[in-house]
Design an enzyme around this catalytic site. Structure first.
Site, PDB file in Angstrom:
ATOM      1  CG  HIS A 168      -1.828   1.031   1.301  1.00  0.00           C
ATOM      2  ND1 HIS A 168      -1.534   2.157   1.785  1.00  0.00           N
ATOM      3  CD2 HIS A 168      -3.217   0.847   1.253  1.00  0.00           C
ATOM      4  CE1 HIS A 168      -2.912   3.001   1.656  1.00  0.00           C
ATOM      5  NE2 HIS A 168      -3.819   2.040   1.262  1.00  0.00           N
ATOM      6  CG  ASP A 228       0.378  -2.419   6.101  1.00  0.00           C
ATOM      7  OD1 ASP A 228      -0.562  -2.773   6.825  1.00  0.00           O
ATOM      8  OD2 ASP A 228       0.515  -1.876   4.875  1.00  0.00           O
ATOM      9  CE  LYS A 265      -7.548  -0.253   6.012  1.00  0.00           C
ATOM     10  NZ  LYS A 265      -8.327   0.137   4.880  1.00  0.00           N
ATOM     11  CB  CYS A 300      -3.592   3.193  -1.687  1.00  0.00           C
ATOM     12  SG  CYS A 300      -4.674   4.638  -1.489  1.00  0.00           S
ATOM     13  CD  GLN A 302      -7.042  -4.685   3.646  1.00  0.00           C
ATOM     14  OE1 GLN A 302      -8.099  -5.274   4.083  1.00  0.00           O
ATOM     15  NE2 GLN A 302      -7.303  -3.359   3.568  1.00  0.00           N
TER      16      GLN A 302
END
Ligand code: PMP
Length: 400
Positions: free
Chosen positions: A117, A194, A220, A358, A197
């Site tokens: 991202h 990261d 999220k 993104c 998600q």
């Protein structure tokens, strides 16, 4: 799952039942999370840590209790390893800036992957520009998979840190992060994950992973917008320069010299978003009650069903065919522009995301302007997928 807990889903758009399939952008919030926010502002609102009065000390206690909930949720060793931020973006910027200032020097190397991202690319570019360091990019294959072997070859004695996504937000790939972490550590290289998600879709255990940093966003994972988390190993955080200067992050300030507060406060300058943090805690409790394994299983079924149904439609091209994948599916149909498809789906009540998500380098890799992306959450149903598939067929007919 408890769909009725999410009042927002029970509405019509353009006279059609809302089918919300844009969960990778943000999930909806269960009513209990909204109630927590509301209760905070109706009954508890107060600035924390510095107050002697009742409201301030009880808000402080709740805030610190929420930190311990996050600690347990990701199995961190200590609550001082949990830093509240505004989200994944801020968590990554914090590490790149502070770690960069403390540890990166001219000629050093930072490795990221091609599927990151933008928020896990641009902050590292800042550091590389500032410190004259080099950004190296681990490519993925046509299925959207990275190779651990290729990664190993990229490591040199100049590599300082690897920053990689757990689950790709545009390809759905689940990366082999445990292997990456183990190999990086053998070379004395740190690893930032990261997790934007991942945290709401699979169990994350930072001790088992042994990652050095893990970043995620509340919004999220069924929590309010405006709050996120940086997990960092205590010994590394302790050595790192503070990120922002201001109230709360200091021990003593004089005009000549300032000393810094202990962890985690050293990295939490200014007034935090207390209500949002309490909302995050409530969202974690909500997910734990349902069970991360149950959520993962349910979303896996939705993903398999959607992929099978999409593949039946002539001209559909799935972007991202990794063997290990999560409930994020990008696709295109023939030469129909993703935006046109997205608008026609919207008119049928189906919310999807279109564009580059993104991740412009991913789009460049495939030579496409963008994709249509569907992404699942615990409250989605097979019936909704059927509506979505019919809507895609209808839109395709109209646009062909
Ligand atoms: N990384 C990934 C993989 C993401 O999907 C996102 C959000 N789309 C981010 C980082 C940035 O998260 P936020 O905007 O919540 O900071």
């Amino acid at each position: 799952m408890n769909r009725e807990d999410f009042s927002i889903l029970d509405q019509k758009v353009y006279g059609k039942a809302l089918v919300y399939l844009d969960n990778a952008a943000t999930t909806q919030k269960p009513n209990v999370v909204i109630d927590t926010l509301s209760k905070y502002y109706l009954e508890q609102n107060s600035n924390i840590h510095r107050g002697v009065h009742y409201l301030s000390s009880s808000a402080t206690a709740e805030f610190e209790n929420a930190r311990r909930s996050v600690q347990t949720f990701i199995n961190a060793t200590s609550d001082c390893e949990i830093i509240f931020t505004r989200g994944t973006t801020e968590s990554i910027n914090l590490v790149s800036s502070s770690f960069g200032k403390t540890f990166i020097k001219e000629g050093d190397e930072i490795i990221i992957s091609e599927m990151e991202h933008h928020s896990n690319i641009v902050p590292w570019q800042f550091v590389c520009n500032e410190r004259d360091a080099n950004l190296k990019v681990l490519k993925f294959n046509e299925k959207g998979e990275i190779s651990v072997k290729e990664f190993t070859k990229m490591l040199t004695n100049k590599t300082k840190i690897v920053a990689i996504t757990h689950i790709s937000n545009s390809l759905g790939t689940i990366n082999p992060i445990k292997d990456i972490i183990d190999i990086a550590h053998k070379h004395n290289v740190l690893v930032l994950i990261d997790g934007a998600q991942a945290v709401a879709h699979c169990k994350v255990d930072v001790q088992e992973l042994d990652c050095d940093f893990y970043c995620f966003s509340g919004h999220k994972m069924y929590a309010p917008m405006g709050v996120g988390v940086l997990y960092g190993k205590k010994n590394i955080l302790e050595e790192m320069h503070p990120y922002q200067g201001g109230g709360e992050m200091i021990k003593e300030v004089t005009f000549e010299k300032t000393t810094y507060n202990e962890l985690p406060f050293k990295f939490e300058a200014g007034t935090p978003s207390v209500g949002d943090v309490l909302g995050l805690q409530r969202a974690i409790e909500y997910m734990r009650n349902i069970g991360l394994d149950n959520i993962a299983q349910h979303e896996h079924k939705l993903m398999e069903f959607t992929l099978a149904e999409l593949r039946k439609i002539e001209g559909v091209r799935i972007i991202g065919e990794a063997s290990q994948r999560a409930g994020v599916i990008s696709f295109l149909i023939g030469d129909i522009h993703p935006y046109d498809l997205g608008v026609l789906l919207d008119r049928q009540g189906v919310a999807v995301r279109t564009g580059h998500h993104c991740t412009q380098p991913v789009m460049e890799h495939f030579g496409i302007p963008g994709t249509v992306r569907v992404s699942f959450a615990m409250y989605n149903t097979i019936d909704e997928i059927k509506i979505f598939i019919n809507a895609v067929k209808k839109a395709k007919e109209m646009l062909s």
